[in-house]
Enzyme design. Sequence first.
Site, PDB file in Angstrom:
ATOM      1  N   VAL A  85      47.713  53.589  61.229  1.00  0.00           N
ATOM      2  CA  VAL A  85      48.709  54.463  60.613  1.00  0.00           C
ATOM      3  C   VAL A  85      48.136  55.861  60.390  1.00  0.00           C
ATOM      4  CG1 VAL A  85      50.353  54.718  58.733  1.00  0.00           C
ATOM      5  CG2 VAL A  85      49.630  52.429  59.441  1.00  0.00           C
ATOM      6  N   SER A  86      48.796  56.861  60.949  1.00  0.00           N
ATOM      7  CA  SER A  86      48.335  58.249  60.885  1.00  0.00           C
ATOM      8  C   SER A  86      49.288  59.100  60.052  1.00  0.00           C
ATOM      9  CB  SER A  86      48.247  58.826  62.302  1.00  0.00           C
ATOM     10  OG  SER A  86      48.028  60.223  62.263  1.00  0.00           O
ATOM     11  N   PRO A  87      48.752  60.089  59.329  1.00  0.00           N
ATOM     12  CA  PRO A  87      49.609  61.044  58.620  1.00  0.00           C
ATOM     13  C   PRO A  87      50.053  62.200  59.514  1.00  0.00           C
ATOM     14  CG  PRO A  87      47.345  61.573  58.166  1.00  0.00           C
ATOM     15  CD  PRO A  87      47.324  60.363  59.076  1.00  0.00           C
TER      16      PRO A  87
END
Length: 704
Positions: A275-277
């Site tokens: 999960v990336s911002p």
Amino acid sequence: MAISKIAFLALIALSGLCGLASATYKVGVGRADITGPPVEINFMGYANIKQVGRGIHTRVFARAFVVEDEKGNRVAFVSADAGMMGYGLKREVIKRLQARYGNLYHTDNVAISGTHTHGAPGGFLMHLLYDISILGFVPQTFEVMAQGLYLCIKRATDNLVDGRIFLSKTTVLNVNINRSPTSYLRNPEEERAQYEHDTDKTLTQLRFVDLENNLLGAFNWYAVHATSMNNTNRLVTSDNVGYAALLLEKEYNPNKMPGKGKFVGAFCSSNLGDVSPNIMGPKCSISGNECDLLTSRCPAGEGECFASGPGRDMVESTQILGQRLADAALGLLNEQSQESTAREVTGDVRFIHQFVDMPNYNGSAYNPLSRKIDKIRGCQPAMGYSFAAGTTDGPGAFSFEQGTTTDNPMWNFVRDFIATPTQEDIKCHEPKPILLATGRATFPYEWQPKIVSDQLLKIGDVIIAAVPCEFTTMAGRRLRNQIRAAASAAGGLDTEVIIAGLTNIYTSYTVTPEEYQAQRYEAASTIFGPHTHSIYMDVFERLTKALMRNETVEPGPSPPYMNDVMLSLNTGVLFDGHPINTDFGYVKTQPEKEYGINDTVKVTYISGNPRNNLFTEKTYFTVERKINEDRWKVAYTDASWETKMIWHRTNTILGFSDLEIYWNISPQTLPGVYRIRHSGEYKYILGGKYPYEGLSHSFTVKED
């Protein structure tokens, strides 16, 4: 008399109903500064040897809650602004707690989780692979973290009051994306159909209040990497989730400096593995074209594959996403009067913990690929080729690509020079080609853990699963479902399961068996092989059943004690000097006489090395506002989002250095007269450290 009896019985019945509706715990929250040496030490996270600290944007903190039930059962949970947690560090924290409290706190009932910021000093994990880019163990980082982690639990303990706990949830969009979407698509279609998104969008909050409903703290779990600040950042930062915590605490600690005040608000890590911002997605840095989905590479001449956030730069992206998370948490807290989305947590407190020797674990589990029950076993730790490719949040070096399932003779030669995997290792890890046989490497000490820490904390009808790595989205969903089902089978109805990632010890990633076949970065970093996730599912199911039945389990083999074999290539501060006709604290660059809103004030001082004194729970500088002729009030510190401090070595031989202090004047700034004060220590060439101070000229901030 009859009426009195009826009234008495009615009161008993009502009190019984009240008992069902609410539960009283002893609850306490605490916070402490864990900011390590801000200069000359590499940051932990991107494994980038060039990412050496040069100052501070925000300080980093550890935040704790302690809960005790009516029988005296107690748990402590800590969320630390750190890349992850090492067991050697947790062991030291427990040692300090037991020196004060006896056996009140121990390995089983204390969980310490990292937020996964990639912008804080490293050198505290005590495993070579994780400390090698830091140039080894850093005692100064280890000590400030150990003391801060101890202090936040101590403060939570000292602040214990009778109180209640509420759980609430909300959906937060536009904060995260899946950085390995092609791997996620490997999971069964019927399973993916149960979820709207390929990342978890739910923010889960535990709210702590006293019996008068005064808010004590709020701990929030949300799945997102703290990588809004990329690997070019050189300033200590708590990143997006840390900024969200600062905003939340500012709301409920008015007129307090960051890191101060009774209310404690935390944003904790969950199943953030894939999960990336950086929600604008990966693009080629030169051409702006989209990267290859499978390999995350760009054609020659189009640059590196890099994902970015919603802002104009990484700082603004951090600010935007932190604000979105804080707004979501505030939205839940502001509903506390109606309690429309919150439900009260009721029930007893329990805990269970077990060390597991992963390479020697044997069991059986359902194989989603073959749809049969298979025998499973762990592998010796190893990193795959795609590990070296990095991610779209921080690309790696050389020509490695994500999704690599074949090896290369040249890199195998390099690998074997360090440690040679056995044929059994190679077979065990398939289809991962082994780049680093970390489980076979023993010089100068263990490269990666072989023994992991698996733990469950039960607070009423909430179970916190403390996992020692980064679970991907679907890996986390399966684990939550497994724990919930096991709890239900043992009599626990409607159990809420929270995954706390990067807790107690760090072992890189865990993907589903299907995702493992794709061998993107997360799979290549799943160090115990293709059955890693299945082993965790097996272990946590067994632990959940034992927890719910109040049974004990064997403690398992303890991780090795390695404090006495740590090595470091980091040197200490030799001495500090200053140019002739100046002194430490001398102001080289004074501020202008007048500034407006959104202007930036810059002041430069002759300084000592900030490593001489970390000013823990203090500050290297203050921005002060004039109240009257005799009084100035601190308006900002080095922990404030609006300020930055950047250190420069100007002459290595003579030990000269400058400290630049920047203050961005936000629209919320009060007009008036200000000045900036710098405090530091210098190291004398003949020995000893001595304090100094510098003070700028005063200047005016005019009304907008």
